[in-house]
Design an enzyme around this catalytic site. Structure first.
Site, PDB file in Angstrom:
ATOM      1  N   TYR A  55       1.308  -1.518   0.073  1.00  0.00           N
ATOM      2  CA  TYR A  55      -0.237   0.508  -0.010  1.00  0.00           C
ATOM      3  C   TYR A  55       0.881   1.257   0.453  1.00  0.00           C
ATOM      4  O   TYR A  55       1.062   1.916  -0.944  1.00  0.00           O
ATOM      5  CB  TYR A  55      -1.039  -0.203   1.679  1.00  0.00           C
ATOM      6  CG  TYR A  55      -1.617   0.729   1.459  1.00  0.00           C
ATOM      7  CD1 TYR A  55      -3.263   1.141   0.780  1.00  0.00           C
ATOM      8  CD2 TYR A  55      -1.306   2.111   1.904  1.00  0.00           C
ATOM      9  CE1 TYR A  55      -4.068   2.161   0.466  1.00  0.00           C
ATOM     10  CE2 TYR A  55      -2.757   3.533   2.194  1.00  0.00           C
ATOM     11  CZ  TYR A  55      -3.329   2.838   1.436  1.00  0.00           C
ATOM     12  OH  TYR A  55      -4.726   3.990   0.798  1.00  0.00           O
TER      13      TYR A  55
HETATM   14  P1  NAP Z   1     -13.897   2.936  -0.054  1.00  0.00           P
HETATM   15  O1  NAP Z   1     -14.717   3.529   0.290  1.00  0.00           O
HETATM   16  O2  NAP Z   1     -13.355   1.532   0.177  1.00  0.00           O
HETATM   17  O3  NAP Z   1     -13.718   3.269  -1.761  1.00  0.00           O
HETATM   18  C1  NAP Z   1     -12.500   2.676  -2.108  1.00  0.00           C
HETATM   19  C2  NAP Z   1     -13.473   2.123  -3.616  1.00  0.00           C
HETATM   20  O4  NAP Z   1     -11.747   2.578  -5.164  1.00  0.00           O
HETATM   21  C3  NAP Z   1     -14.733   1.774  -3.761  1.00  0.00           C
HETATM   22  O5  NAP Z   1     -15.354   2.678  -4.675  1.00  0.00           O
HETATM   23  C4  NAP Z   1     -14.117   0.678  -5.082  1.00  0.00           C
HETATM   24  O6  NAP Z   1     -15.186   0.673  -5.654  1.00  0.00           O
HETATM   25  C5  NAP Z   1     -13.167   0.982  -5.603  1.00  0.00           C
HETATM   26  N1  NAP Z   1     -11.915  -0.067  -6.466  1.00  0.00           N
HETATM   27  C6  NAP Z   1     -11.541  -0.673  -5.601  1.00  0.00           C
HETATM   28  N2  NAP Z   1     -10.526  -1.767  -5.698  1.00  0.00           N
HETATM   29  C7  NAP Z   1     -10.871  -1.524  -7.273  1.00  0.00           C
HETATM   30  C8  NAP Z   1     -10.746  -1.647  -8.772  1.00  0.00           C
HETATM   31  N3  NAP Z   1     -10.103  -2.884  -9.049  1.00  0.00           N
HETATM   32  N4  NAP Z   1     -11.239  -1.064  -9.916  1.00  0.00           N
HETATM   33  C9  NAP Z   1     -12.043  -0.503  -9.928  1.00  0.00           C
HETATM   34  N5  NAP Z   1     -12.595   0.094  -8.471  1.00  0.00           N
HETATM   35  C10 NAP Z   1     -11.732  -0.309  -7.379  1.00  0.00           C
HETATM   36  O7  NAP Z   1     -12.467   3.057   0.155  1.00  0.00           O
HETATM   37  P2  NAP Z   1     -12.002   5.338   0.789  1.00  0.00           P
HETATM   38  O8  NAP Z   1     -11.303   5.692   1.326  1.00  0.00           O
HETATM   39  O9  NAP Z   1     -12.453   6.203  -0.654  1.00  0.00           O
HETATM   40  O10 NAP Z   1     -10.687   4.913  -0.355  1.00  0.00           O
HETATM   41  C11 NAP Z   1     -10.758   5.824  -1.871  1.00  0.00           C
HETATM   42  C12 NAP Z   1      -9.510   6.014  -1.636  1.00  0.00           C
HETATM   43  O11 NAP Z   1      -9.004   6.769  -0.864  1.00  0.00           O
HETATM   44  C13 NAP Z   1      -8.422   4.898  -2.106  1.00  0.00           C
HETATM   45  O12 NAP Z   1      -7.282   4.869  -2.908  1.00  0.00           O
HETATM   46  C14 NAP Z   1      -7.500   4.758  -1.290  1.00  0.00           C
HETATM   47  O13 NAP Z   1      -6.222   4.044  -0.557  1.00  0.00           O
HETATM   48  C15 NAP Z   1      -7.511   6.316  -0.144  1.00  0.00           C
HETATM   49  N6  NAP Z   1      -7.049   6.721   0.950  1.00  0.00           N
HETATM   50  C16 NAP Z   1      -7.905   6.266   1.791  1.00  0.00           C
HETATM   51  C17 NAP Z   1      -7.997   7.083   2.991  1.00  0.00           C
HETATM   52  C18 NAP Z   1      -8.915   6.418   4.387  1.00  0.00           C
HETATM   53  O14 NAP Z   1      -7.696   5.930   5.654  1.00  0.00           O
HETATM   54  N7  NAP Z   1     -10.059   5.580   4.173  1.00  0.00           N
HETATM   55  C19 NAP Z   1      -6.972   7.266   3.723  1.00  0.00           C
HETATM   56  C20 NAP Z   1      -5.964   7.181   2.542  1.00  0.00           C
HETATM   57  C21 NAP Z   1      -5.844   7.455   1.469  1.00  0.00           C
HETATM   58  P3  NAP Z   1     -16.111  -1.014  -6.231  1.00  0.00           P
HETATM   59  O15 NAP Z   1     -15.184  -1.990  -4.564  1.00  0.00           O
HETATM   60  O16 NAP Z   1     -16.883  -1.252  -6.336  1.00  0.00           O
HETATM   61  O17 NAP Z   1     -14.481  -1.872  -7.184  1.00  0.00           O
END
Ligand code: NAP
Length: 254
Positions: free
Chosen positions: A157
């Site tokens: 990650y």
């Molecule tokens: P989330 O609610 O789990 O959302 C992740 C999104 O990515 C979902 O819409 C999922 O959709 C999509 N996704 C994952 N794998 C995919 C694939 N192979 N093809 C197409 N879509 C895919 O989590 P989130 O926190 O909103 O994450 C969004 C971004 O923020 C990510 O890049 C994450 O690393 C980053 N981030 C999150 C945090 C945190 O604490 N939450 C902190 C720093 C950065 P489907 O499952 O429908 O495909």
């Protein structure tokens, strides 16, 4: 005046969390949005909601690891909305939590394919359309993990998220003269499916909250507002940057 009036935006990872909040906000700010993720039903529910609120949205169910998904999203943006101005390449996954020597090569590849190669493939398809339009803005969702925090168990990650900073810097340098900006957004812990899976117990959540200066996780809408700023003309002179919206997790020491 709406901040994204007249703009066409692709948002990946729009089926939940930060991407879904960004889709709602960008549409409210006047953007016509192309929503991308694998879960078709969640995307359709979101596009119905945006349209019912007077916005314009279309969805594409696909896997960001496939370049075909990126190509189809751009084609949809052109066919339905006449071009592309903004790309929020935000889809991501956490992967297994394991010390590096126990992390499987398969899991490493899956995380890098999704978080880093997926973003590259998206940008590869998006940039030519933005060039044809005379400019545009890309934003990649990176993380404080990989820049200011080396969390044990998160090698793939962290590497993928650090890679996005390099990718956005190079795109910024390559296409700046042609009116394209590219930046990385680094959220702190955010209350999404991913955030909850990273800290699944009350104790773990409280630990993670305590790492932040603000002593809480972000709501996805707070990160979406930072993304809106970075992709709007308000950030017209910001490019090649890694912008933290991390509640101070990078500057606290206990
Ligand atoms: P989330 O609610 O789990 O959302 C992740 C999104 O990515 C979902 O819409 C999922 O959709 C999509 N996704 C994952 N794998 C995919 C694939 N192979 N093809 C197409 N879509 C895919 O989590 P989130 O926190 O909103 O994450 C969004 C971004 O923020 C990510 O890049 C994450 O690393 C980053 N981030 C999150 C945090 C945190 O604490 N939450 C902190 C720093 C950065 P489907 O499952 O429908 O495909």
């Amino acid at each position: 005046m709406a901040q994204l009036a007249g703009k066409v935006a692709i948002i990946t990872g729009a089926s939940s969390g930060i991407g879904r909040a960004a889709a709602r906000l960008f549409a409210r700010e006047g953007a016509r949005v192309v929503l991308v993720a694998r879960r078709a039903q969640a995307l359709e529910a979101l596009s119905d909601e945006i349209i019912a609120a007077g916005g314009e949205a279309v969805c594409l169910a696909g896997d960001v690891r496939e370049e075909q998904t990126a190509a189809a999203a751009v084609a949809l943006a052109r066919e339905r909305f006449g071009g592309l101005d903004i790309a929020f390449n935000n889809a991501g996954m956490l992967g297994d939590n394991a010390p590096t020597h126990l992390l499987s090569a398969d899991n490493w590849r899956q995380v890098l394919d999704t978080n880093l190669s997926g973003a590259f493939l998206a940008a590869r398809q998006q940039i030519p359309v933005m060039l044809a339009r005379g400019g545009g803005a890309l934003l990649f969702t990176s993380s404080f993990v990989g820049q200011t925090a080396g969390f044990p168990g998160m090698a793939a990650y962290a590497a993928s998220k650090a890679g996005l900073i390099g990718l956005s810097q190079v795109i910024a340098a390559e296409y700046g003269a042609q009116g394209i900006r590219a930046n990385a957004l680094l959220p702190g812990g955010t209350d999404t499916e991913m955030g909850r899976s990273a800290a699944p117990t009350a104790e773990a959540r409280s630990f993670v909250e305590g790492l932040h200066a603000l002593k809480r996780l972000a709501e996805p809408e707070e990160i979406a507002r930072a993304a809106l700023f970075m992709l709007s003309d308000a950030a017209s002179f910001i490019t090649g940057e890694a912008i933290r919206a991390d509640g101070g997790v990078s500057i606290t020491r206990g």
